[in-house]
Motif scaffolding. Structure first.
Motif, PDB file in Angstrom:
ATOM      1  N   LYS A 144       1.648   2.943 -11.166  1.00  0.00           N
ATOM      2  CA  LYS A 144       2.285   1.643 -11.406  1.00  0.00           C
ATOM      3  C   LYS A 144       1.435   0.522 -10.812  1.00  0.00           C
ATOM      4  O   LYS A 144       0.544   0.753  -9.998  1.00  0.00           O
ATOM      5  CB  LYS A 144       3.678   1.631 -10.783  1.00  0.00           C
ATOM      6  CG  LYS A 144       4.557   2.772 -11.211  1.00  0.00           C
ATOM      7  CD  LYS A 144       5.005   2.643 -12.631  1.00  0.00           C
ATOM      8  CE  LYS A 144       5.941   3.788 -13.015  1.00  0.00           C
ATOM      9  NZ  LYS A 144       6.326   3.749 -14.398  1.00  0.00           N
ATOM     10  N   ASN A 145       1.751  -0.696 -11.227  1.00  0.00           N
ATOM     11  CA  ASN A 145       1.011  -1.853 -10.728  1.00  0.00           C
ATOM     12  C   ASN A 145       1.819  -2.563  -9.652  1.00  0.00           C
ATOM     13  O   ASN A 145       3.033  -2.678  -9.766  1.00  0.00           O
ATOM     14  CB  ASN A 145       0.746  -2.839 -11.860  1.00  0.00           C
ATOM     15  CG  ASN A 145      -0.141  -2.225 -12.905  1.00  0.00           C
ATOM     16  OD1 ASN A 145      -1.321  -1.996 -12.674  1.00  0.00           O
ATOM     17  ND2 ASN A 145       0.440  -1.907 -14.054  1.00  0.00           N
ATOM     18  N   TYR A 157     -12.294  19.270  -1.770  1.00  0.00           N
ATOM     19  CA  TYR A 157     -11.943  20.117  -0.635  1.00  0.00           C
ATOM     20  C   TYR A 157     -11.254  21.394  -1.125  1.00  0.00           C
ATOM     21  O   TYR A 157     -11.585  22.496  -0.704  1.00  0.00           O
ATOM     22  CB  TYR A 157     -11.029  19.335   0.309  1.00  0.00           C
ATOM     23  CG  TYR A 157     -10.434  20.155   1.412  1.00  0.00           C
ATOM     24  CD1 TYR A 157     -11.192  20.474   2.540  1.00  0.00           C
ATOM     25  CD2 TYR A 157      -9.134  20.621   1.331  1.00  0.00           C
ATOM     26  CE1 TYR A 157     -10.660  21.233   3.550  1.00  0.00           C
ATOM     27  CE2 TYR A 157      -8.590  21.384   2.341  1.00  0.00           C
ATOM     28  CZ  TYR A 157      -9.356  21.692   3.439  1.00  0.00           C
ATOM     29  OH  TYR A 157      -8.825  22.454   4.436  1.00  0.00           O
ATOM     30  N   VAL A 158     -10.306  21.199  -2.043  1.00  0.00           N
ATOM     31  CA  VAL A 158      -9.542  22.350  -2.532  1.00  0.00           C
ATOM     32  C   VAL A 158     -10.474  23.330  -3.218  1.00  0.00           C
ATOM     33  O   VAL A 158     -10.405  24.542  -2.998  1.00  0.00           O
ATOM     34  CB  VAL A 158      -8.432  21.872  -3.496  1.00  0.00           C
ATOM     35  CG1 VAL A 158      -7.817  23.033  -4.235  1.00  0.00           C
ATOM     36  CG2 VAL A 158      -7.353  21.122  -2.726  1.00  0.00           C
ATOM     37  N   MET A 171      -9.504   9.227  -3.013  1.00  0.00           N
ATOM     38  CA  MET A 171      -8.727  10.179  -2.227  1.00  0.00           C
ATOM     39  C   MET A 171      -8.501  11.464  -3.023  1.00  0.00           C
ATOM     40  O   MET A 171      -8.722  12.569  -2.523  1.00  0.00           O
ATOM     41  CB  MET A 171      -7.393   9.534  -1.861  1.00  0.00           C
ATOM     42  CG  MET A 171      -6.493  10.368  -1.005  1.00  0.00           C
ATOM     43  SD  MET A 171      -5.117   9.406  -0.395  1.00  0.00           S
ATOM     44  CE  MET A 171      -4.080   9.363  -1.825  1.00  0.00           C
ATOM     45  N   ARG A 224     -10.384  -0.471   1.803  1.00  0.00           N
ATOM     46  CA  ARG A 224      -9.971   0.703   1.031  1.00  0.00           C
ATOM     47  C   ARG A 224     -10.195   0.486  -0.454  1.00  0.00           C
ATOM     48  O   ARG A 224     -10.309   1.442  -1.196  1.00  0.00           O
ATOM     49  CB  ARG A 224      -8.485   0.976   1.257  1.00  0.00           C
ATOM     50  CG  ARG A 224      -8.174   1.508   2.614  1.00  0.00           C
ATOM     51  CD  ARG A 224      -6.729   1.940   2.726  1.00  0.00           C
ATOM     52  NE  ARG A 224      -6.478   2.386   4.074  1.00  0.00           N
ATOM     53  CZ  ARG A 224      -5.710   1.764   4.949  1.00  0.00           C
ATOM     54  NH1 ARG A 224      -5.070   0.682   4.599  1.00  0.00           N
ATOM     55  NH2 ARG A 224      -5.567   2.212   6.180  1.00  0.00           N
ATOM     56  N   GLN A 252       0.832  -1.209   0.000  1.00  0.00           N
ATOM     57  CA  GLN A 252       0.000   0.000   0.000  1.00  0.00           C
ATOM     58  C   GLN A 252       0.862   1.252   0.000  1.00  0.00           C
ATOM     59  O   GLN A 252       0.546   2.236  -0.681  1.00  0.00           O
ATOM     60  CB  GLN A 252      -0.922  -0.008   1.223  1.00  0.00           C
ATOM     61  CG  GLN A 252      -2.071  -0.977   1.071  1.00  0.00           C
ATOM     62  CD  GLN A 252      -2.913  -1.047   2.329  1.00  0.00           C
ATOM     63  OE1 GLN A 252      -3.626  -0.114   2.656  1.00  0.00           O
ATOM     64  NE2 GLN A 252      -2.820  -2.151   3.033  1.00  0.00           N
ATOM     65  N   GLY A 253       1.962   1.217   0.774  1.00  0.00           N
ATOM     66  CA  GLY A 253       2.876   2.360   0.770  1.00  0.00           C
ATOM     67  C   GLY A 253       3.457   2.581  -0.605  1.00  0.00           C
ATOM     68  O   GLY A 253       3.508   3.705  -1.114  1.00  0.00           O
ATOM     69  N   LEU A 254       3.882   1.494  -1.240  1.00  0.00           N
ATOM     70  CA  LEU A 254       4.488   1.589  -2.576  1.00  0.00           C
ATOM     71  C   LEU A 254       3.479   2.091  -3.594  1.00  0.00           C
ATOM     72  O   LEU A 254       3.775   2.944  -4.429  1.00  0.00           O
ATOM     73  CB  LEU A 254       5.023   0.212  -2.968  1.00  0.00           C
ATOM     74  CG  LEU A 254       5.762   0.084  -4.283  1.00  0.00           C
ATOM     75  CD1 LEU A 254       6.960   1.003  -4.314  1.00  0.00           C
ATOM     76  CD2 LEU A 254       6.211  -1.351  -4.496  1.00  0.00           C
ATOM     77  N   ILE A 301      -9.857  15.229  -2.235  1.00  0.00           N
ATOM     78  CA  ILE A 301      -8.939  16.358  -2.043  1.00  0.00           C
ATOM     79  C   ILE A 301      -9.310  17.498  -2.988  1.00  0.00           C
ATOM     80  O   ILE A 301      -9.372  18.663  -2.596  1.00  0.00           O
ATOM     81  CB  ILE A 301      -7.478  15.894  -2.235  1.00  0.00           C
ATOM     82  CG1 ILE A 301      -7.054  15.041  -1.038  1.00  0.00           C
ATOM     83  CG2 ILE A 301      -6.544  17.089  -2.378  1.00  0.00           C
ATOM     84  CD1 ILE A 301      -5.720  14.362  -1.186  1.00  0.00           C
ATOM     85  N   TYR A 358      -9.370   3.389  -4.212  1.00  0.00           N
ATOM     86  CA  TYR A 358      -8.991   4.244  -3.074  1.00  0.00           C
ATOM     87  C   TYR A 358      -8.297   5.525  -3.509  1.00  0.00           C
ATOM     88  O   TYR A 358      -8.652   6.616  -3.059  1.00  0.00           O
ATOM     89  CB  TYR A 358      -8.084   3.446  -2.135  1.00  0.00           C
ATOM     90  CG  TYR A 358      -7.653   4.195  -0.908  1.00  0.00           C
ATOM     91  CD1 TYR A 358      -8.560   4.464   0.101  1.00  0.00           C
ATOM     92  CD2 TYR A 358      -6.349   4.640  -0.759  1.00  0.00           C
ATOM     93  CE1 TYR A 358      -8.180   5.145   1.238  1.00  0.00           C
ATOM     94  CE2 TYR A 358      -5.961   5.328   0.370  1.00  0.00           C
ATOM     95  CZ  TYR A 358      -6.874   5.577   1.368  1.00  0.00           C
ATOM     96  OH  TYR A 358      -6.487   6.256   2.483  1.00  0.00           O
ATOM     97  N   HIS A 395      -8.144  -4.052   5.953  1.00  0.00           N
ATOM     98  CA  HIS A 395      -8.133  -2.634   5.613  1.00  0.00           C
ATOM     99  C   HIS A 395      -7.804  -2.394   4.143  1.00  0.00           C
ATOM    100  O   HIS A 395      -8.334  -1.446   3.556  1.00  0.00           O
ATOM    101  CB  HIS A 395      -7.182  -1.889   6.543  1.00  0.00           C
ATOM    102  CG  HIS A 395      -7.758  -1.732   7.910  1.00  0.00           C
ATOM    103  ND1 HIS A 395      -8.510  -0.656   8.272  1.00  0.00           N
ATOM    104  CD2 HIS A 395      -7.741  -2.562   8.978  1.00  0.00           C
ATOM    105  CE1 HIS A 395      -8.925  -0.813   9.514  1.00  0.00           C
ATOM    106  NE2 HIS A 395      -8.463  -1.959   9.966  1.00  0.00           N
ATOM    107  N   LEU A 444       0.770   3.893  -3.022  1.00  0.00           N
ATOM    108  CA  LEU A 444       0.417   5.294  -2.795  1.00  0.00           C
ATOM    109  C   LEU A 444       1.537   6.219  -3.245  1.00  0.00           C
ATOM    110  O   LEU A 444       1.292   7.353  -3.660  1.00  0.00           O
ATOM    111  CB  LEU A 444       0.117   5.526  -1.312  1.00  0.00           C
ATOM    112  CG  LEU A 444      -1.239   5.011  -0.847  1.00  0.00           C
ATOM    113  CD1 LEU A 444      -1.264   4.862   0.649  1.00  0.00           C
ATOM    114  CD2 LEU A 444      -2.342   5.955  -1.276  1.00  0.00           C
ATOM    115  N   ALA A 445       2.794   5.733  -3.140  1.00  0.00           N
ATOM    116  CA  ALA A 445       3.907   6.559  -3.594  1.00  0.00           C
ATOM    117  C   ALA A 445       3.938   6.643  -5.108  1.00  0.00           C
ATOM    118  O   ALA A 445       4.297   7.675  -5.665  1.00  0.00           O
ATOM    119  CB  ALA A 445       5.222   6.005  -3.063  1.00  0.00           C
ATOM    120  N   ARG A 446       3.599   5.563  -5.799  1.00  0.00           N
ATOM    121  CA  ARG A 446       3.619   5.540  -7.264  1.00  0.00           C
ATOM    122  C   ARG A 446       2.278   5.030  -7.767  1.00  0.00           C
ATOM    123  O   ARG A 446       2.172   3.877  -8.198  1.00  0.00           O
ATOM    124  CB  ARG A 446       4.750   4.640  -7.765  1.00  0.00           C
ATOM    125  CG  ARG A 446       6.123   5.008  -7.254  1.00  0.00           C
ATOM    126  CD  ARG A 446       6.587   6.364  -7.751  1.00  0.00           C
ATOM    127  NE  ARG A 446       6.888   6.364  -9.158  1.00  0.00           N
ATOM    128  CZ  ARG A 446       8.086   6.090  -9.675  1.00  0.00           C
ATOM    129  NH1 ARG A 446       9.076   5.814  -8.884  1.00  0.00           N
ATOM    130  NH2 ARG A 446       8.287   6.112 -10.960  1.00  0.00           N
TER     131      ARG A 446
END
Lengths: 395, 276
Positions: free
Chosen positions: B86-87, B265-266, B258, B111, B77-79, B262, B254, B107, B81-83
């Motif tokens: 990509k798959n 909101y903006v 997200m 998500r 999930q970290g990877l 955002i 997700y 989770h 969300l960072a990219r």
């Protein structure tokens, strides 16, 4: 964004300063889980990440937070997480993984009283050993202990620099007092460029994912291509040595010790984190330095550190050694700084942990621990009275 | 030598550490064939946990992360969300995913983050030597249940459907072609795709679950005892329910959700407050 060479003065809480510093240092991914007393970092990072084009995610637990920032770092984003005692315990396995795969990660541990749920709203320095020895296996870690809001800001930036340089997890061992204190500090706008990729310190593959380098990130002991060597004793030993050596051999580049009034001191207080502040006040009181007068003198650009008035502690030649990089333990430098001191006092907000390291290091001097439990910080008078009890009154 | 093997495996890492007759090789081939067909080699990363199944991607000549026990989904999930473009393929096992990593599965599914999870279910803890796993069927004698298991087994695919995964399939190693197609569909699907692969483990579950250590016998058993499910079809009792069990294209992914939030909101709040 225009780069401001000179910062601007603001008043911020320690936790807020930490979040601002992370953004300045180029943090683009934050995963966290709310825990007192580090919640403000998570809260502020939520909006800061939105403003700076990063990603914020509230994960299901601290384990997932620590793991996902490692994942994000391999995706090429600088990443940070913040937690406190129990959460830090949960993160330990991921810290070990980051150490063995040589992944940069920054973990802010705003310490609270323990063990277990302990004292969620009170301060302590009880995680000092957990920061170094928390995960299983032999690895070295870098831990920075800020004592003021400005240091919280500066050390967070330094933590990113060190973690990128040595490709290792860096822990910021703040405590509740620093985290929740509001002070004036200088902050910068824009984003600092932090150089990444110092090949000569690192053994593992370190190319980010999706750059076409076919990186293999392996939690088992491995060689320079990521191929496992866990079953080969010699090469495993070499690898473990290598991840330890890259820190211990470059301790000169990492260590950061500040000294106050140590030129003629024969009694030294060695402190780290927020306890160094009452310690400094104690030193100044003993030396009769009026803080207000000192400030005025500095304005007049005169000599500072002159004795002004007499007090019951005037016979004590006290100095303060403030250790900013608590791990790796700056043994050599400390020996050099404290060689003339007969007495060493180590005030700590725990049962007396770091004192053992100092005792082991300074065998010539008499090292006395001044532990304080219960969540309150030492007062300058407590420190001075303990010193007088040991050293004796003036004749 | 197989054409794909040369291109996609780290040949100097071979031989693999899998036992003879292991099903992991079939899954390796199916994955590689799917990636090759989609021509995604440079845009895909594999994340795995700990266990026999998690060694599958370690031989791939791609970006691979072999992480800690149970946390593969958190790393992935970290990877992701960072990219986000990509798959990310996640390899995990029944113990890795359903026992220690159950929270992360819950989770990640909730998500509906765009990951492809391949859960290799061999009904046992193979690497540690044949202990009971959360997916071990009832009345199986394993090293930690010498009197027979009495824990109700967890059905990974059904659990994932209930948790909110939007593409869920189950295949066995006796269905390699279908498995490959499912992996392709899972990678293409936007949202969490969960593919459970029932795999033979002749060394450990051959002894305690199937009653024979012959991989061919187990493969035959899996083939005969599975029924391929199609929508609206009735499921035969006592058979392994294979096929695409759930496919929902309507639920938003997700990262899309997200970003949408955002922007909302903006546009509504933040821009109004700015001074030009």
């Amino acid at each position: 964004m225009p780069y401001a060479r000179y910062g601007r003065k603001v008043i911020l809480q320690g936790n807020e300063a930490c979040a601002k510093a992370a953004v300045y240092a180029g943090c683009k991914f934050f995963a966290g889980y709310p825990i007192t007393p580090s919640t403000e970092i998570v809260e502020l990072m939520c909006s800061e990440m939105l403003n700076s084009g990063g990603t914020f995610i509230q994960m299901e637990d601290e384990i997932a937070s620590a793991c996902s920032i490692i994942g994000a770092r391999w995706g090429g984003k600088k990443a940070m997480t913040a937690t406190s005692g129990p959460g830090f315990t949960l993160m330990q396995e991921a810290i070990g993984f980051a150490a063995v795969t040589e992944t940069p990660m920054v973990i802010v541990n705003v310490q609270r009283g323990g063990p277990s749920t302990g004292q969620p709203t009170k301060s302590s320095q009880q995680d000092i050993y957990q920061a170094k020895y928390g995960s299983h296996g032999d690895y070295e870690i870098i831990a920075l202990a800020p004592a003021s809001v400005q240091e919280m800001y500066d050390f967070t930036i330094r933590a990113f620099e060190l973690s990128e340089k040595f490709r290792t997890p860096v822990v910021i061992l703040a405590d509740e007092i620093v985290g929740h204190m509001r002070e004036k500090l200088i902050v910068y706008s824009g984003e600092k460029r932090i150089r990444a990729g110092y090949r000569h310190y690192v053994l593992s593959p370190q190319d980010d994912f999706f750059t076409g380098n076919n990186t293999l990130v392996e939690g088992q002991l491995h060689d320079s291509e990521g191929k496992r060597v866990g079953h080969l004793p010699n090469r495993s030993a070499y690898y473990v040595n290598s991840i330890n050596r890259k820190i211990t051999r470059h301790i000169d580049e990492i260590e950061d010790i500040e000294t106050f009034y140590m030129a003629d001191a024969d009694i030294a207080i060695i402190a780290y984190g927020s306890v160094s502040r009452p310690s400094l006040k104690a030193v100044k009181t003993a030396r009769g330095i009026n803080v207000e007068a000192e400030r005025r003198m500095r304005l007049l650009n005169r000599m500072i550190g002159r004795k002004i008035d007499k007090n019951p502690y005037s016979h004590l030649n006290i100095g303060l050694i403030k250790i900013n990089t608590v791990w790796p333990f700056p043994e050599k430098r400390l020996k050099h700084l404290a060689e003339k001191c007969k007495y060493i006092f180590v005030p700590e907000m725990n049962i007396g942990k770091y004192f053992r390291e100092i005792e082991r290091c300074l065998k010539e001097s008499r090292v006395i621990s001044l532990p304080k439990l219960g969540g309150d910080i030492h007062t300058p008078d407590e420190i001075l009275m303990a010193i007088v009890r040991e050293v004796g009154n003036s004749e | 030598m197989n054409r794909l093997m040369e291109r996609y495996l780290r040949l100097d890492y071979l031989p693999t550490l899998f036992c003879p007759g292991c099903g992991n090789g079939i899954i390796q081939y199916a994955t590689i064939a799917a990636i090759d067909k989609l021509r995604l080699r440079d845009d895909i990363a594999c994340v795995s946990g700990i266990g026999c199944s998690s060694w599958i991607p370690c031989y791939f000549n791609m970006d691979v992360m072999h992480t800690i026990h149970g946390r593969a989904l958190a790393f992935a999930q970290g990877l992701k969300l960072a990219r986000p473009v990509k798959n990310v393929l996640v390899f995990t096992g029944d113990g890795d995913c359903l026992a220690i990593g159950g929270n992360h599965l819950l989770h990640a599914c909730k998500r509906n983050i765009n990951l492809t999870v391949i859960m290799v279910n061999n009904h046992i803890y193979g690497m540690t030597g044949g202990q009971k796993s959360p997916a071990t069927p009832l009345n199986c004698k394993t090293k930690t249940s010498s009197w027979g298991t009495y824990d109700e087994p967890i059905q990974g695919a059904e659990l994932a459907i209930n948790l909110g995964a939007t593409y869920v399939a189950r295949w066995t190693t006796a269905h390699p072609v279908q498995l490959q197609k499912s992996i392709e569909a899972g990678i293409k699907h936007r949202g969490l795709s969960f593919i459970e692969v029932i795999s033979q483990c002749p060394t450990q579950s051959g002894k305690s679950v199937y009653g024979s250590k012959d991989p061919a016998y187990i493969l035959n058993y899996l083939k005969e005892n599975s029924s391929i499910y199609k929508e609206g079809m009735e499921h035969l009792e006592g058979k392994i329910k294979c096929g695409v069990l759930w496919h929902d294209n309507d639920r938003l992914e997700y990262i899309e959700r997200m970003k949408g939030k955002i922007w909302e909101y903006v546009e509504t709040k933040a821009l109004g407050g700015y001074k030009q």
